[in-house]
Structure formats: structure tokens, C-alpha cells
Motif scaffolding. Structure first.
Motif, PDB file in Angstrom:
ATOM      1  N   LYS A 217      25.341  32.689  40.906  1.00 13.38           N
ATOM      2  CA  LYS A 217      25.118  32.190  39.367  1.00 13.38           C
ATOM      3  C   LYS A 217      26.583  31.718  39.098  1.00 13.38           C
ATOM      4  O   LYS A 217      27.917  31.906  39.419  1.00 13.38           O
ATOM      5  CB  LYS A 217      25.988  34.111  39.274  1.00 13.38           C
ATOM      6  CG  LYS A 217      25.379  34.409  36.956  1.00 13.38           C
ATOM      7  CD  LYS A 217      25.060  36.169  37.504  1.00 13.38           C
ATOM      8  CE  LYS A 217      25.430  36.167  35.941  1.00 13.38           C
ATOM      9  NZ  LYS A 217      25.340  37.920  36.035  1.00 13.38           N
TER      10      LYS A 217
ATOM     11  N   GLY B  85      27.716  30.316  36.607  1.00 13.88           N
ATOM     12  CA  GLY B  85      29.259  30.718  35.606  1.00 13.88           C
ATOM     13  C   GLY B  85      29.942  32.392  35.879  1.00 13.88           C
ATOM     14  O   GLY B  85      29.529  33.322  36.166  1.00 13.88           O
ATOM     15  N   THR B  86      31.093  31.654  36.250  1.00 14.59           N
ATOM     16  CA  THR B  86      32.308  33.575  37.087  1.00 14.59           C
ATOM     17  C   THR B  86      32.188  33.825  35.981  1.00 14.59           C
ATOM     18  O   THR B  86      33.576  33.429  35.139  1.00 14.59           O
ATOM     19  CB  THR B  86      32.732  32.538  37.292  1.00 14.59           C
ATOM     20  OG1 THR B  86      33.943  31.052  36.979  1.00 14.59           O
ATOM     21  CG2 THR B  86      33.041  32.189  39.019  1.00 14.59           C
ATOM     22  N   GLU B  87      32.199  34.709  36.134  1.00 11.98           N
ATOM     23  CA  GLU B  87      32.971  35.705  34.817  1.00 11.98           C
ATOM     24  C   GLU B  87      34.008  36.745  35.411  1.00 11.98           C
ATOM     25  O   GLU B  87      34.251  36.868  35.845  1.00 11.98           O
ATOM     26  CB  GLU B  87      31.593  36.660  34.427  1.00 11.98           C
ATOM     27  CG  GLU B  87      31.366  37.011  33.026  1.00 11.98           C
ATOM     28  CD  GLU B  87      31.191  36.260  32.575  1.00 11.98           C
ATOM     29  OE1 GLU B  87      30.222  37.390  30.613  1.00 11.98           O
ATOM     30  OE2 GLU B  87      30.380  35.388  32.156  1.00 11.98           O
ATOM     31  N   ALA B  88      35.006  36.482  34.908  1.00 11.01           N
ATOM     32  CA  ALA B  88      36.431  36.590  34.814  1.00 11.01           C
ATOM     33  C   ALA B  88      36.345  38.335  34.760  1.00 11.01           C
ATOM     34  O   ALA B  88      35.330  38.744  34.231  1.00 11.01           O
ATOM     35  CB  ALA B  88      37.296  36.688  33.801  1.00 11.01           C
ATOM     36  N   ALA B  89      37.275  38.804  34.855  1.00 12.38           N
ATOM     37  CA  ALA B  89      36.544  40.102  34.938  1.00 12.38           C
ATOM     38  C   ALA B  89      36.674  40.669  33.617  1.00 12.38           C
ATOM     39  O   ALA B  89      37.314  40.343  32.753  1.00 12.38           O
ATOM     40  CB  ALA B  89      38.354  41.333  35.593  1.00 12.38           C
ATOM     41  N   GLN B  90      36.622  41.706  33.410  1.00 19.58           N
ATOM     42  CA  GLN B  90      35.873  42.005  32.020  1.00 19.58           C
ATOM     43  C   GLN B  90      37.888  42.869  31.566  1.00 19.58           C
ATOM     44  O   GLN B  90      37.886  44.279  32.017  1.00 19.58           O
ATOM     45  CB  GLN B  90      35.008  43.299  31.840  1.00 19.58           C
ATOM     46  CG  GLN B  90      33.569  43.131  31.974  1.00 19.58           C
ATOM     47  CD  GLN B  90      33.550  42.340  30.284  1.00 19.58           C
ATOM     48  OE1 GLN B  90      33.510  42.838  29.231  1.00 19.58           O
ATOM     49  NE2 GLN B  90      32.537  41.434  30.881  1.00 19.58           N
TER      50      GLN B  90
END
Ligand code: ATP
Ligand code: MG
Lengths: 512, 323
Positions: free
Chosen positions: B316, B318-323
Motif C-alpha cells: 500500500k 501510500g504510507t498513512e502516518a499514525a492516526q
């Protein structure tokens, strides 16, 4: 990294790539205290990505930011909030099983002896919701039961619940009607007077003219220009967004009324759908207008079999055959399609690719003896990615990584690929950019010209007035009035929308 | 930028990864024990694989629709018990007994599935109930005694083709068919859709309940098939398959199928079974006792899901930063 004078936030040469795709190129811009800064651009231009970098939910891969003159690189959302930066998300991020009040004050639940003080929580939530015009919503209702419009209001309330110095609003009005939008703007003006900086993302140009002080145009991840709002006309803004001239006039509709395609008689389903009756003709576009909570979505869901009918009858086709629709599957078998309002929860299979999403309702056509033809699937996806102008890196790009507007286009494509006779669109242009909107209107006009019958639910009254032959107005779950094209007027339609709501509600709406 | 990762299909890298892990395991045991690479060892492993594999195939489907089936071990035991009783106590002809055995599995699966869809209940609790019911029924049917019938079922175990036993070939065939159905058919696509987003699946016109029911029925039927092989090898013992559901789930999860539904592969499950079985046999050969075996197996399961987490993050992009 020197921020310009007066700027609360300075963004310098920010870059962002997702895998092989570069989304932001050296973005520079400043936000000033006590000003509303609009950010506009086509679907997939990178607006949300930029906003999320500022709000700490994405990491940039180059460049820097300063906040109040200090270097700023939030490690996450909470870190950004600690520095006074908050964001109202485009894709609704509420917890469906928690109540409205709990969602609003999630980060700061009032406690007494370590236990949540529900009395105080509910009082605070009610005050806040009254301020943004949500008086008729119970604060102890689980958010999962609300429609998208109400959920968006809750999301906004959560954004306003705490003090901040920079508030980012990513398409906050995408499913709000004028009344709620007015109340939101009152709140924005109040915050502006208090010196809060705001970044306002929207595809509704009228709103931007109304509320913003400055506007920045983003195209393909690059800043095109920043101007004071008074120095640009809407046309100029739009032309900068798309980089070419676009035709504005929606295709003129000649209402060649055909036979009845769908007749609804005394439809009742729950408290929000009471005794609804209407006829829909072939080649006709019928609009459903009303305030948030008036029962528009519930009505179309009931017709589609998504919710159970308590009573009422549905007749279909030229012979007005009585049909029983017990499930969406029945409805689809009878040639009815519903493009749902909540793309994330109801429309898309987020981890699956664009091609798979488009294929789902069309599998019978793409297969032989139950075995799918990958070639046919690919062709179908390619065709709809092209005609629907869906911006994606590859047909198998997961839907969750598309921009909001492009996700919406996928949901529409999914149903257009199936040749249905009655198409119901629930907020079809939610989050869609100006250019693509006109393409969707043209597509609807084309469907009607081919003899299809369309129902369009929209919170944007001007949109309905532009594309519909008739508008039915719902008010508090009942059909208040129906207007044909020559009788369209914002005033009378709005009056009908308010007609059956309670007196307090009406005065409040009149104030807004 | 990096265009090469687009051309190699994701499933191929998955399979190569699993095969690599398996190869590594074989290498470790081959180096650490003297006669790991012997016909006897592989015979042992090959004997243990088919029934587990067949049940793991059904479990993979169940996990893909975001369910779980805890009853597989008991249902297999019950099917085997019916087979044993039919042959040993009532002298029913073999073909009829085999049909009865399969039917028992199918009915158990159908029953679980019906209850799950009729009241929209979580399958965890329904199949937990079915696990107890089937086990109880097994004791009743067999009167808690082992029925010795494997001599009547010799043809199942003794038939070989190209040096491979019939059960092994059957298991491989089932794996291939199940993978084909999953990735190439409308039904397979419906399973993935239901497991990914049930609401969207319903609004897309998929008969969600029917898909659910069918998957549980298939899982039950496959337990019946596994019972034939298991009984032929170990007799109709009422204690057969105790704890097997956990081993099956572990194999499926090691194969990278998600417990959250919507994502999984039958072929990877097969690799998962091989890894679990090689690990068990290899550890036994190094002289490890039950406690060590369980400790190591537990660590491998956890390591597998942690690895899977990182693999998905990589994919994936797109590396989503921590919420
Ligand atoms: N996690 C991700 N992985 C890969 N690509 C992504 C990811 N997130 C966003 N993108 C891509 O980045 C581009 C910009 O997306 P973004 O959401 O910022 O657009 P937007 O301007 O907000 O559009 P919209 O008006 O439709 O909301 C899109 O083309 C999208 O496909
Ligand atoms: Mg966006």
C-alpha cells in the motif's frame, strides 16, 4: 524557511509522492490569522493531500513548514492538534457505534471521578449543535444511524468543539443544504473575528466567493496562483483550475414526457417516509429536494428495497405492473439502480481496485457459465475510466487511495455500466469538481434522452433547478409540493421545504 | 520511479515468499538433524497434510467472507464417526456410507450457515456451539469407543499415482479448484465483495445471505471429505480432530488470509499447511517435546501475521502516518 510577515502558517516547497505517483510539487503558500483562505482545484489535484500534511495525518517527503514562526512538522494528528491545528475531514471519520455527543467531544470527554459526565457532555453537545443548526438531532443517537448530511454536521461540530488557531475544512458543505451552509458560515465568521486562520476547500464556487478572503488554485499538484477573492470572477477561477475554457451551460432539456416508468403509491417506511406518492416518466429527471433529515435518502432507499417498506405500492413500466421489491437485488432485477450517497460505506469496496469495483454489479455480463472473462472486465474498466475521467494511476489502483471526487466517479461508473431503466442518484455530485459536474449533468441529460427515468436527490437546489424537469419537495418525511420546470423558484421551493417542520425550527431557519 | 514492482503480479511474489519460507525451514531442519531428508520423514509429513489442507481450504473461504468456523475439527470427527458406525456396526455398503459421511459434514455446515444468516449472528459463537454439538454427537454415535474400519478404507490410502497418494492428490486438486473459483468466478468475486463491505455488496445486488450460507455449507462438506481420509488413517476415534480447528486457522493465517475478511488465497493456505506440518515434524525429529513444539509453533504464527502487516504496508504505497 522564512515565513512571510503576518502569516500564521507558511508552507515552503512541500512535496509528496505515493509510490510512483507524484502528487504535490514544491507547494508554497501562506495562511494568515483571521482570514479564510480558499483552496480550489480539480478532483485529484492534491488539495486533501496538502491539507492532511498540514493536519499531521500525512508526512511530506520534502520541504518544510513554519507555524507562528517556529518550525512545524507534526508527527501525527494529535501532535498537530496540540499545536492548534485541526481539520474537518472530507471523508467522514466518525465512530458509528458512538453517539453524536461522544463523537464530538471524543478527545476531551468531560469526566468526574474518572467516569464520563454524560449530563455535562450532552449539554455541551446540545449547545454546540444548536449553534450550527442541528437542533433536531438527538445527541445520544449513534452516529451510524445518521444520514451523510447529518454526519457531516457532526464532523463539523467536532472540528469546532475545541479552540484552535488554524482550522482546515475539507469540503464541509458537500452534502449540506443552504440552510446548514448559512449557519456554518456564521460560525466561520465568528472564528475569523477571533483571529483563527482557516483553510477552506470546496468545489462550490458561489460559497467561495461568499466566505473566502483569498483563493489559491492548485492544478496537478502545483500552485497556479493566489489572489484576493474580489479580483477574480468565478469563470476566471474555474479556468485557472482546469487550464482551459469549459462550457458552463448545462445541456438544455426538452421535456419529452414519455409513459410512466415508475409509480409510487402511499409509500411508508419508518418515521421519515410518510405516504409518499409520485409518478416518474420515461425520459424525465425528477429532483427530490428538502432539508437534511427530510427523508429524501430514506425515500429512495425504500424504493430500492434497501430499507423495509411498512406499506405502500410500487408499480413499474408501461403496463404499471405492481412489483414487490424486498431487497436491492429485486430492484436491480427490475431495472432500478441506486447510486448511494455514502460512497465509503455503501458504494465502494475500498481495498479493491477501480476495475473490480466497476465490475461488481456487472459480473453476469462479464462472465460465461459463472467464469469471469478478465479481458471483458479490463475493457469495461478502461472504458469507464476514460469516459468518466477517473484519475487513477492504474485500473487496479485500490479505491481507497483515490481522491474523494474520483471515488464518487467510480460509484457512478459502476452503475452506468449496467443498463437500468430507472436510475436513482443520491447526491451524485458530492465532492465532484466544477468541470466534471457538467459532464455528469450532460450524462444525465443523455440518459433521459435515451428514455431512461431519473430521480436525483441533491442538497444543491441550484443544481436540481438546472437539471430537473420536475422537483418534488419533501418536508419532515412528507411530500410537501411538486413543481414543474416553469414554476421553479428558490423561494417557493425553500418555503415548501420548511413547511412541515416545527415552529422553532422554522424561525431558526429563517434566521440562518 | 520503480516500475518493476508493477509488472510482477502481487500473487506471484506472495507465493515466492511463502515458498522461500518453506525452503528455509527445510534447510534448517536438514542441517540440524541427521536424517531429516529421508523418505520416512516426507512420508510422515505427506500423510498428515491432506485432511488438514482440505479443511483449511474451507476455512480460507470462510475467513474471506469475514466469518470463522470453529466447528471443523468436531464436524470432521462426527462425519468420521458416522462412517465408522455405518461400516462396522450396521454393515452398510461402502459407497452409501461414504455418501452419509459427506452428507453429515454438509448438513452441519448448512446448519451453522443457516443460523448465522437467519439471525445475523457472529459466526464465531454459532460455530463454537456447533463445535460442542458435533463433538457431543460424535461420542453418542460411537458410544465413546473407537471403531476399527481402516481396513475397509484401504483403497483410499493405498491408491497411488506417480508415487503420490490419492488423498494428497485429492487435496491438491481441491486447492486448485477452490483457488480457481475464488479468483476467476462470479461466486468468488461475490465472496470477496461480501467480506470487504457487506453493505455495499447488498446494495450492489449480491445475495449476501446466499453467499454466506453456501460458504459455510462448503466448509462443512470439506470436513466430510477430510473425514474419509482421516478415518482411513486413524480409525473412527471419537477424539479425532480435537484442537484441529486452531491448527487449521493457524495455517490459513500463516498463508496471509485476513481475519477481517475480503483478502486471502487458497494456494497460500496450502503453503501455510506445509509450513505448519514441516515445523511439527521437524521439531519432533530434533527431539523436541510437546511444550517446545507448541512454543515454537505459537511464535511462528505471530511472526507470520507481523510479517504480513509489513508486507501490506509496503504494498500500500501510500504510507498513512499514525492516526
Ligand atoms: N494513499 C494513496 N496512494 C496512492 N495515491 C494516492 C493516495 N492518496 C492520494 N493519492 C492520489 O493523490 C492524488 C491527489 O489526491 P487528493 O485526495 O489530494 O485530491 P483532491 O484534490 O483532494 O481531490 P478531490 O477534489 O477529488 O477531493 C489523487 O490522484 C490520488 O489518486
Ligand atoms: Mg479531497
Amino acid at each position: 524557511m522564512i515565513g512571510s510577515a503576518g502569516a500564521i502558517l507558511s508552507v515552503r516547497r512541500i512535496c509528496k509522492t505515493f509510490g510512483p505517483v507524484r502528487v504535490l510539487h514544491d507547494v508554497d503558500f501562506d495562511l494568515n490569522a483571521g482570514a479564510v483562505h480558499a483552496l480550489v482545484g480539480e478532483n485529484g489535484a492534491g488539495k486533501t493531500t496538502l491539507a492532511r500534511i498540514i493536519a499531521g495525518t500525512h508526512r511530506d517527503d520534502g520541504g518544510g513548514m513554519t507555524l507562528n514562526g517556529q518550525s512545524y512538522r507534526p508527527a501525527g494528528r494529535t501532535d498537530a492538534q496540540r499545536r492548534g491545528v485541526r481539520m474537518v475531514m472530507q471523508e467522514l471519520n466518525l465512530f458509528p457505534t458512538l453517539t453524536v455527543a461522544e463523537n464530538i467531544f471524543l478527545e476531551d470527554l468531560p469526566r468526574r471521578f474518572g467516569v464520563i459526565n454524560y449530563r455535562l457532555l450532552h449539554r455541551r453537545a446540545e449547545e454546540l449543535m444548536a449553534a450550527i443548526g442541528l437542533r433536531d438531532l438527538a445527541v445520544d443517537e449513534p452516529v451510524g444511524n445518521l444520514t451523510v448530511g447529518s454526519r457531516q454536521m457532526v464532523e463539523i461540530a467536532a472540528g469546532l468543539s475545541q479552540d484552535c488557531r488554524l482550522l482546515i475544512l475539507d469540503e464541509p458543505t458537500a452534502s449540506l443544504t443552504d440552510r446548514e451552509t448559512c449557519l456554518l458560515f456564521d460560525q466561520i465568521r465568528r472564528l475569523r473575528a477571533r483571529g483563527v486562520a482557516m483553510l477552506y476547500i470546496s468545489h462550490r464556487m458561489q460559497e467561495i466567493k461568499q466566505i473566502a478572503d483569498t483563493v489559491t488554485v492548485l492544478r496537478d499538484g502545483r500552485i497556479i496562483s493566489t489572489h484576493a477573492i474580489d479580483t477574480l470572477t468565478v469563470e476566471e477561477i474555474v479556468n485557472r483550475m482546469v487550464g482551459r475554457e469549459i462550457s458552463h451551460a448545462p445541456a438544455a432539456r426538452t421535456a419529452a414526457k414519455g409513459r410512466v416508468a415508475l409509480r409510487v403509491e402511499n409509500l411508508c417506511a419508518g418515521p421519515r417516509v410518510q405516504n409518499i406518492s409520485f409518478d416518474l416518466h420515461k425520459g424525465e429527471v425528477l429532483g427530490l429536494a428538502g432539508l437534511i433529515g427530510a427523508g429524501r435518502t430514506e425515500t429512495v432507499r425504500a424504493i430500492f428495497g434497501a430499507d423495509r417498506l411498512t406499506s405502500g405500492r410500487i408499480y413499474l413500466g408501461e403496463t404499471a405492473k405492481h412489483v414487490r421489491i424486498r431487497s436491492p437485488r429485486d430492484a436491480i432485477a427490475h431495472g432500478i439502480a441506486l447510486i448511494p450517497e455514502d460512497r465509503k460505506e455503501q458504494g465502494l469496496f475500498l481495498p479493491l481496485g477501480v476495475d473490480r469495483n466497476i465490475a461488481v454489479p456487472n459480473l453476469s455480463r462479464l462472465s460465461c457459465a459463472g467464469i469471469i472473462s478478465p479481458a471483458a472486465e479490463r475493457t469495461l474498466a478502461r472504458r469507464h475510466i476514460d469516459t468518466g475521467a477517473i484519475k487513477c494511476a492504474a485500473p487496479d489502483q485500490p479505491a481507497e487511495t483515490l481522491s474523494g471526487g474520483n471515488q464518487q466517479k467510480v460509484v457512478i461508473a459502476k452503475w452506468l455500466a449496467r443498463d437500468c431503466d430507472v436510475l436513482i442518484f443520491d447526491e451524485p455530485t458530492r465532492g465532484i469538481d466544477v468541470g466534471a459536474k457538467f459532464e455528469i449533468y450532460a450524462m444525465m441529460a443523455d440518459l433521459a434522452a435515451r428514455g431512461k427515468a431519473l430521480i436525483v436527490v441533491s442538497s444543491d437546489l441550484r443544481e436540481l433547478m438546472a437539471i430537473c424537469d420536475r422537483i418534488a419537495v419533501l418536508s419532515d418525511g412528507c411530500l410537501a409540493a411538486t413543481f414543474s420546470r416553469n414554476a421553479f423558484s428558490e423561494q417557493t421551493i425553500n418555503a415548501a421545504a420548511f413547511s412541515r417542520h416545527t415552529a422553532t425550527f422554522r424561525t431558526q431557519g429563517a434566521a440562518g | 520511479m520503480n516500475n518493476s514492482h508493477r509488472r510482477i503480479p502481487a500473487w506471484l511474489t506472495d507465493y515466492l515468499g511463502m515458498a522461500g519460507a518453506l525452503g528455509l525451514l527445510l534447510l534448517i531442519f536438514g542441517l540440524s538433524t541427521e536424517n531429516f531428508f529421508s523418505a520416512a520423514t516426507f512420508g510422515t509429513i505427506a500423510n498428515q497434510i491432506p485432511d488438514t489442507t482440505i479443511m483449511a481450504v474451507g476455512m480460507t473461504w470462510v475467513l474471506i467472507i469475514a466469518g470463522i468456523d470453529l466447528s471443523v475439527g468436531s464436524v470432521m470427527a462426527l462425519s468420521g464417526a458416522v462412517l465408522g458406525v455405518a461400516l462396522a456396526r450396521f454393515g452398510i455398503p461402502l459407497p452409501v456410507a461414504v455418501v452419509a459421511c459427506l452428507l453429515v459434514g454438509l448438513l452441519c455446515g448448512l446448519a451453522s450457515g443457516l443460523i448465522v444468516v437467519a439471525w445475523s449472528l457472529p459466526s464465531f459463537i454459532v460455530t463454537l456451539g456447533m463445535m460442542e454439538i458435533a463433538r457431543g454427537a460424535t461420542y453418542l454415535v460411537t458410544q465413546s469407543r473407537t471403531l476399527y474400519v481402516s481396513d475397509r478404507l484401504e483403497m483410499i490410502t493405498d491408491t497411488t499415482l506417480l508415487g503420490l497418494s490419492a488423498p494428497f492428490l485429492l487435496a491438491v486438486l481441491i486447492v486448485l479448484v477452490a483457488q480457481f473459483v475464488l479468483s476467476m468466478t462470479v461466486f468468488g468475486r461475490h465472496m470477496v465483495a461480501v467480506g470487504t463491505n457487506e453493505t455495499a455488496a447488498r446494495l450492489s445486488g449480491i445475495a449476501v445471505r446466499r453467499v454466506r450460507l453456501a460458504v459455510f455449507a462448503v466448509s462443512g462438506l470439506l470436513c466430510g471429505v477430510a473425514a474419509l481420509i482421516n478415518t482411513a488413517r486413524y480409525q473412527a476415534n471419537p477424539n479425532n480432530g480435537i484442537g484441529m480447528e486452531l491448527q487449521v486457522i493457524a495455517a490459513v493465517v500463516i498463508g496471509g488470509t485476513s481475519l477481517m475478511g475480503g483478502r486471502g488465497s487458497v494456494v497460500s493456505t496450502f503453503f501455510g499447511v506445509l509450513i505448519i506440518k514441516v515445523l511439527g515434524t521437524g521439531l519432533a525429529q530434533t527431539g523436541a517435546q510437546e511444550p517446545t513444539k507448541r512454543l515454537v509453533t505459537g511464535c511462528v504464527i505471530i511472526a507470520a501475521v507481523v510479517l504480513d502487516y509489513y508486507r501490506r504496508r509496503l504494498r500500500k504505497t501510500g504510507t498513512e502516518a499514525a492516526q
